[in-house]
Scaffold this motif. Sequence first.
Motif, mmCIF file in Angstrom:
data_model
loop_
_atom_site.group_PDB
_atom_site.id
_atom_site.type_symbol
_atom_site.label_atom_id
_atom_site.label_comp_id
_atom_site.label_asym_id
_atom_site.label_seq_id
_atom_site.Cartn_x
_atom_site.Cartn_y
_atom_site.Cartn_z
ATOM 1 N N THR A 1 0.830 -1.199 0.000
ATOM 2 C CA THR A 1 0.000 0.000 0.000
ATOM 3 C C THR A 1 0.867 1.252 0.000
ATOM 4 O O THR A 1 2.065 1.221 0.326
ATOM 5 N N ARG A 2 0.236 2.378 -0.308
ATOM 6 C CA ARG A 2 0.937 3.663 -0.276
ATOM 7 C C ARG A 2 1.440 3.974 1.138
ATOM 8 O O ARG A 2 2.556 4.453 1.320
ATOM 9 N N GLY A 3 0.608 3.700 2.116
ATOM 10 C CA GLY A 3 1.005 3.969 3.494
ATOM 11 C C GLY A 3 2.202 3.148 3.920
ATOM 12 O O GLY A 3 3.099 3.647 4.614
ATOM 13 N N LEU B 1 5.292 4.692 2.340
ATOM 14 C CA LEU B 1 5.701 5.928 3.013
ATOM 15 C C LEU B 1 6.345 5.633 4.362
ATOM 16 O O LEU B 1 7.312 6.310 4.766
ATOM 17 N N ASP B 2 5.863 4.637 5.063
ATOM 18 C CA ASP B 2 6.481 4.245 6.333
ATOM 19 C C ASP B 2 7.926 3.782 6.102
ATOM 20 O O ASP B 2 8.828 4.120 6.899
ATOM 21 N N ARG C 1 2.488 15.007 6.885
ATOM 22 C CA ARG C 1 1.943 14.552 5.617
ATOM 23 C C ARG C 1 2.886 14.843 4.453
ATOM 24 O O ARG C 1 3.588 15.861 4.447
ATOM 25 N N LEU D 1 -5.469 8.952 -1.787
ATOM 26 C CA LEU D 1 -4.356 9.739 -1.245
ATOM 27 C C LEU D 1 -4.787 10.677 -0.114
ATOM 28 O O LEU D 1 -3.938 11.230 0.593
ATOM 29 N N LEU E 1 -3.150 10.493 3.229
ATOM 30 C CA LEU E 1 -1.696 10.334 3.244
ATOM 31 C C LEU E 1 -0.929 11.545 2.740
ATOM 32 O O LEU E 1 0.184 11.806 3.198
ATOM 33 N N ALA E 2 -1.499 12.262 1.777
ATOM 34 C CA ALA E 2 -0.730 13.319 1.117
ATOM 35 C C ALA E 2 -1.647 14.425 0.635
ATOM 36 O O ALA E 2 -2.815 14.190 0.291
#
Length: 610
Positions: A183-185, A188-189, A239, A257, A260-261
Motif C-alpha cells: 500500500t501507499r502507506g 511511506l512508512d 503529511r 491519497l 496520506l498526502a
Amino acid sequence: MTTSPPRFQTFDDPSHAKGSERIEALRAALREIRADGFVVPRADEHQSEYVPAQAERLAWLTGFTGSAGLAVVLTEAAALFVDGRYTLQAPEQVDTGTITVVPLTEATPEAWLGTHLKPGQVLAYDPWLHTPDGVARLERAASKAGATLRPVPDNLVDAVWAGRPRPPSGRVVAHPDALAGETRGEKLDRIRAALAEGGLDALVISDPHNLAWTFNLRGADIPHTPLALGYALVPHEGRASLYLTSPDIEADLRAALAGLADIRPRAAFEADLAGLCKAAARVRLDAATGASALKDRVEAAGGVADLGADPVTAMKAIKNAAEIAGTRAAHHRDGLAVTRFLAWLDRAAAEGVSEIAAVEALEDFRRESGLLRDVSFPTISGSGPNGAIVHYRVTRATDRTAQPGELFLIDSGAQYADGTTDITRTVAIGTPTDEMRDRFTRVLKGHIAIARASFPEGTTGAQIDAFARASLWEAGLDYDHGTGHGVGAFLSVHEGPQRIAKTGTVALKPGMILSNEPGYYRTRAYGIRIENLILVEARTIPGGDRPMLGFETLTLAPIDRRLIDPALLRPAETAWLDAYHARVREALSPDLDAPTRDWLAAATRPLGAR
C-alpha cells in the motif's frame, strides 16, 4: 463500420531539424545575453531518459533523436556527444557540416570544452537540466579554460523554438494495490524509516518513476512509460505533498491519497520547498535526478541539500511477490504474441517484409490480448544494414524490405498493467552465411553464460558482464553497449540502479529484474542481439558454503535455430537451449492456434533433431 484504435508508434522523422538555421538562432540568443556557449543535454527537469515532446530540445536543435546525448554550441563550434549505441545513427541525422559528432570514447564534453573554450568566455546552462555533479564537471572544465560557467533563468533553446509543444497533461490514475503488492502507506512508512536512519528531515522525490511507485499511481505524460510528471515532498514527520504537472487526476486516486498526502499544484512546489527549508532542514536530493536548481533553492532558503541516492530507487528495484507474479503473467501473454509474430514473419518473409510492416504486425498481435496498454519503447525493427544501428528507429524515409540472405533484428516490448516486457530476436531471412551463424552462436553463448550464471551475494553487474563477451572476445569481437539494464513493473523498460555492464557497480539482489542482451553488429551489413528478461533469485548449490544467486529467465519465445552453429556450443550450452525451448513449447502451446502450435513445435525442437 468500426475503426482500429490508433497505433502506439508513428514512422515519420520526428526531428524535422534544419541544421545550421537552428544553431544560428541559438547563437543569436547567446549574443543577446552576452554569453559564448550553451549546453544542451537530452534531458528534462527530472533528468529522464524518455522525455515529453516539449523537452526534446536536443532533437529539435540538432536532428539527433537518440535517448542519450549532449550538445555544446559555442560561437564558432558545435559538437554532439554520443555513446556507442549512436555512433552510426548520429552522423546520419545531424548536419555534420555544422555539428561535429564526437563519440564519448574519443572525448567527453568536458575535455572538448577544455580545448574549445577561450579565456574570458561565458558558458551558459539551464540549471533544471543538469545535476549538481554535472554542473561541477562543467565548472571545472570552464575554470580550466579560463572561462566562466553561468546559469540562465530561461532555457535558450525554448526562446528560439517556434511552435514548441505544450506541457503534457495526461490523466493520472491509481495503480491497484493488488498489483503493487504494497500500500501507499506502507511505502511511506519505509521511506520515513530510511530518512530517520540517515538523519534526514525530508526527501524530495524528483524521479517520476519513484513518484509513481511510492504513491501507487500511473500517468500518461511520457510516451510508452506510464508516468505522471511532478515532484513530492516527504517529511520525516507529517503529511507528504504531491505536485503533479497534470491537473487531470482520477477521483479514485484523490480519495486514496486523501489520508496520506496533500495534492498541490506544480506551481506551488518551489515555494513549499523553500518553506520546508527555513528551519535549516536537511533535505535529501537524489543525486541522479535532482536538478542543480533544486540544490540552489534549498540552500537559498537556509536548508542543507544532502545529495545522495533517493531511497525509493533501491526499494523499487526489488520486486515483491505480487510484482513478480504480474511480471510472469505479462511475459506469458507477451510470449504468445511474439511467437505468433515470429510464425507470421517466417511465412511472410517469402513475399518480402518491410520494417514498418513488421512493427505494425507485432503491435497487432500484442493488441489481441485486449490488455496492451502501450509498447514499452519504439520498436527497433532493422533488416540487413539497418540492424547494425543499435537503437535504429524506422521511419517512412528509411523503411526497407528484408532481402534473402539478410538478418532481421526486432527489439520490442509491451506495457501491461501487471508488467513490462522487453525482448529481442534476430531472425534469418532465407539462408544465412557461415559468418552470420558464427557471430550469432557466439552471441548466444554469451546469452547462455549469463542465464546459467551462479554468483555469490554481493556480486555486481560489472563482475559478470564479461561472461557475455568472452566468446566474442575469443574471435576479436565485442559490442558497445551494456549487457543488461534493469526493468520496472508496469514502469520504465530501463530502470536503475541495477545493470549488467562494465559500469554496473550495484550489487544484484533477489527480486531485481534485468535484461540479458549481448549482441554483435557489423557496420552496414547486419546486427545480432538476443534478449530475454531475467529475475535474480536465490540459488542453492550442494556443497557450497556461500549464499549464492542466479537468474530465472522470464521471457518465453523461440530463438532462431537456423542461425546456430551447433559445433560451437558446449554440451551444457546445448542442454540449456533445449531445456529453454522445451519450457517455451510447454508454456505457450496450449494457448496457440493449431498452425502456430505446429510452427512452434518445429522451432523449438532439440538442437540435434532435424
